[in-house]
Design a protein around this motif. Structure first.
Motif, PDB file in Angstrom:
ATOM      1  N   GLY A  14      13.772  48.729  15.988  1.00  0.00           N
ATOM      2  CA  GLY A  14      13.700  49.837  15.292  1.00  0.00           C
ATOM      3  C   GLY A  14      12.541  49.650  13.976  1.00  0.00           C
ATOM      4  N   SER A  41      12.644  44.957  22.552  1.00  0.00           N
ATOM      5  CA  SER A  41      12.208  46.200  21.894  1.00  0.00           C
ATOM      6  C   SER A  41      11.609  45.767  20.397  1.00  0.00           C
ATOM      7  N   ALA A  42      12.317  44.695  19.776  1.00  0.00           N
ATOM      8  CA  ALA A  42      11.659  44.698  18.387  1.00  0.00           C
ATOM      9  C   ALA A  42      10.366  44.120  18.574  1.00  0.00           C
ATOM     10  N   PHE A  45       7.597  46.592  17.805  1.00  0.00           N
ATOM     11  CA  PHE A  45       7.182  46.833  16.245  1.00  0.00           C
ATOM     12  C   PHE A  45       6.665  45.640  15.418  1.00  0.00           C
ATOM     13  N   SER A  89      19.712  47.897  15.477  1.00  0.00           N
ATOM     14  CA  SER A  89      19.510  49.374  15.982  1.00  0.00           C
ATOM     15  C   SER A  89      21.025  49.902  16.558  1.00  0.00           C
TER      16      SER A  89
HETATM   17  C1  LIG Z   1       8.795  54.685  17.605  1.00  0.00           C
HETATM   18  C2  LIG Z   1      10.502  54.168  17.589  1.00  0.00           C
HETATM   19  C3  LIG Z   1      11.379  53.970  16.641  1.00  0.00           C
HETATM   20  C4  LIG Z   1      12.893  53.707  16.749  1.00  0.00           C
HETATM   21  N1  LIG Z   1      13.354  53.373  15.735  1.00  0.00           N
HETATM   22  C5  LIG Z   1      14.659  53.180  15.806  1.00  0.00           C
HETATM   23  C6  LIG Z   1      15.482  52.706  14.693  1.00  0.00           C
HETATM   24  O1  LIG Z   1      15.122  52.772  13.302  1.00  0.00           O
HETATM   25  N2  LIG Z   1      16.776  52.590  14.910  1.00  0.00           N
HETATM   26  C7  LIG Z   1      17.643  52.575  16.092  1.00  0.00           C
HETATM   27  O2  LIG Z   1      18.683  52.300  16.126  1.00  0.00           O
HETATM   28  N3  LIG Z   1      16.690  53.052  17.284  1.00  0.00           N
HETATM   29  C8  LIG Z   1      15.395  52.988  17.030  1.00  0.00           C
HETATM   30  N4  LIG Z   1      14.378  53.117  18.236  1.00  0.00           N
HETATM   31  C9  LIG Z   1      15.429  53.345  19.649  1.00  0.00           C
HETATM   32  C10 LIG Z   1      15.461  51.873  19.976  1.00  0.00           C
HETATM   33  O3  LIG Z   1      14.422  51.187  19.816  1.00  0.00           O
HETATM   34  C11 LIG Z   1      16.036  51.754  21.479  1.00  0.00           C
HETATM   35  O4  LIG Z   1      17.337  52.136  21.318  1.00  0.00           O
HETATM   36  C12 LIG Z   1      15.913  50.327  21.986  1.00  0.00           C
HETATM   37  O5  LIG Z   1      16.419  50.282  23.206  1.00  0.00           O
HETATM   38  C13 LIG Z   1      16.818  49.288  21.122  1.00  0.00           C
HETATM   39  O6  LIG Z   1      16.754  48.121  21.630  1.00  0.00           O
HETATM   40  P1  LIG Z   1      17.472  46.841  20.975  1.00  0.00           P
HETATM   41  O7  LIG Z   1      18.683  47.257  20.617  1.00  0.00           O
HETATM   42  O8  LIG Z   1      17.628  45.799  22.373  1.00  0.00           O
HETATM   43  O9  LIG Z   1      16.300  46.182  19.982  1.00  0.00           O
HETATM   44  C14 LIG Z   1      13.311  53.794  17.936  1.00  0.00           C
HETATM   45  C15 LIG Z   1      12.527  53.896  19.226  1.00  0.00           C
HETATM   46  C16 LIG Z   1      11.206  54.108  18.980  1.00  0.00           C
HETATM   47  C17 LIG Z   1      10.270  54.514  20.174  1.00  0.00           C
END
Ligand SMILES: Cc1cc2nc3c(=O)[nH]c(=O)nc-3n(C[C@H](O)[C@H](O)[C@H](O)COP(=O)(O)O)c2cc1C
Length: 397
Positions: A14, A41-42, A45, A89
């Motif tokens: 996120g 994904s983290a 960021f 997330s």
């Molecule tokens: C620029 C950007 C910002 C994001 N911010 C969020 C966020 O604040 N909260 C969220 O739930 N997903 C957010 N996402 C989507 C997640 O990154 C995505 O669902 C990802 O698969 C999460 O993977 P994880 O749960 O394994 O970390 C964002 C995606 C992008 C490209």
């Protein structure tokens, strides 16, 4: 005290991930030990280098790491006193709520037995999504503490709920967790568990299907709530158990152990399924089938441990009975509490296949002396145990 506590921080993908650098610094400044696990994904960021520099530890990312013989999700679980997932997330919340373990962070969340905190952060639309809200409710039911997101200006340029709680608030909530007054500290709690085994001869016994899981869960939760716990059980002792364990077989053995332990106890949970009858004579040698077409075993009544303890209990002692019935559950439970004079009866329906004996789940009714009845909806036995203690003795904080 947060000093010297082991804090495992889980970072998911996120935009608020960058704020966690400040959270790590806060924990470190207060002399806590921090390790970080991050989803792939983290790392879009925030960089591993930043996290490693701040935590002074490697960042854990890979599920299939070969660096250590003990799998990471086990060793990190053992190490951590608390697991804080921030930002959480929508995606990871959904996985954790549904037991999905497709990366190291979600596997850790699944295996972790102590307190998990999650601090969700996402855009308002995602936060208000029904599926996300359902997953949040599920996690709350599983005893995960949710540090609610705030309302405000979001990175996506809108105003609404979904912003990560202030880092200082996340820190305070975790700090408070270690300072809470535990509800059963200073209390001795005795718990019985499992089905008794009544010997017929040296190799055979009459038993029942009770697994001892519910009693074990009560003992675990009472221990977590600060009690001095003694578990008297017919089930095998668990390795690394942190409290006293007495293993017994028969109802008579259980009675002796309970009598001894109850004297100095404040609370007794009679969770065990004690056989009502036992063979009158236990054969010294194995009974042979030769020349015998039938075998008659005469049974005699066992002592009623619950009733006996209720008779001798002092004013400052409490006895909680359990009753397992396959019909007229509430009716039988109410007559039992009145007849035996225990403080509470916890009733469960053993005719159901999805709860009760041997199952990982239970659904119970808690009945007090005034016959007030509270239903605790189907949940894992550990969570039912936590809810029983909360109902009877209040919350830890
Ligand atoms: C620029 C950007 C910002 C994001 N911010 C969020 C966020 O604040 N909260 C969220 O739930 N997903 C957010 N996402 C989507 C997640 O990154 C995505 O669902 C990802 O698969 C999460 O993977 P994880 O749960 O394994 O970390 C964002 C995606 C992008 C490209």
């Amino acid at each position: 005290m947060i000093k010297n506590k082991n804090i495992l921080i889980g970072i998911t993908g996120g935009i608020a991930a960058y704020k966690i650098c400040e959270l790590i610094r806060l924990f470190k400044k207060n002399d806590a030990n921090v390790k970080v696990v991050a989803t792939k994904s983290a790392l879009e960021f925030v960089t591993p280098l930043t996290l490693e520099t701040l935590s002074q530890e490697p960042v854990y990312i890979e599920q299939f790491s070969t660096s250590d013989r003990k799998p990471e999700h086990i060793s990190l679980c053992d190490w951590a006193d608390v697991f804080v997932i921030a930002p959480a997330s929508a995606n990871s919340i959904g996985k954790i709520a549904n037991g999905i373990c497709d990366n190291l962070l979600t596997s850790l969340a699944c295996a972790y037995k102590k307190q998990i905190f999650i601090a969700p952060a996402m855009n308002t639309g995602m936060w208000e999504n029904q599926a996300v809200q359902k997953n949040i409710e599920t996690l709350k039911n599983y005893n995960v503490k949710v540090i609610e997101p705030e309302s405000g200006f979001l990175a996506c340029g809108t105003n609404g709920v979904g912003r990560l709680a202030e880092v200082s608030e996340i820190f305070d909530v975790v700090k408070k967790h270690f300072e809470t007054k535990k509800i059963l500290s200073g209390k001795k709690v005795v718990v019985t568990a499992g089905g008794t085994k009544e010997n017929i001869d040296p190799v055979r016994y009459i038993g029942n299907y009770s697994s001892g899981k519910m009693g074990k869960a009560i003992a675990n939760k009472a221990f977590e709530a600060g009690a001095d716990v003694t578990l008297i059980t017919t089930a095998a002792a668990h390795k690394n158990q942190e409290y006293k364990n007495i293993t017994v077989n028969s109802a008579l053995e259980m009675l002796n152990a309970v009598k001894q332990e109850f004297e100095s106890a404040d609370i007794l949970f009679m969770t065990a399924a004690v056989a009502d009858y036992r063979p009158e004579n236990v054969q010294e040698n194995k009974i042979k089938k030769e020349n015998k077409d039938e075998l008659v075993v005469k049974l005699v009544k066992n002592p009623d441990i619950l009733a006996e303890m209720c008779k001798i209990k002092k004013q400052n002692q409490q006895v909680i009975g359990f009753c397992a019935e396959s019909e007229n559950l509430i009716e039988y439970a109410k007559s039992k509490i009145t007849k035996k004079n225990c403080d509470y009866i916890i009733a469960n329906d053993i005719s159901r296949k999805d709860t009760g004996f041997s199952s990982e789940f239970n659904e119970v009714f808690v009945i007090d002396k005034n016959l007030n009845t509270t239903k605790l909806e189907k949940n894992t036995k550990e969570n039912i145990a936590a809810k029983i203690l909360e109902l009877l003795y209040g919350k830890n904080d």
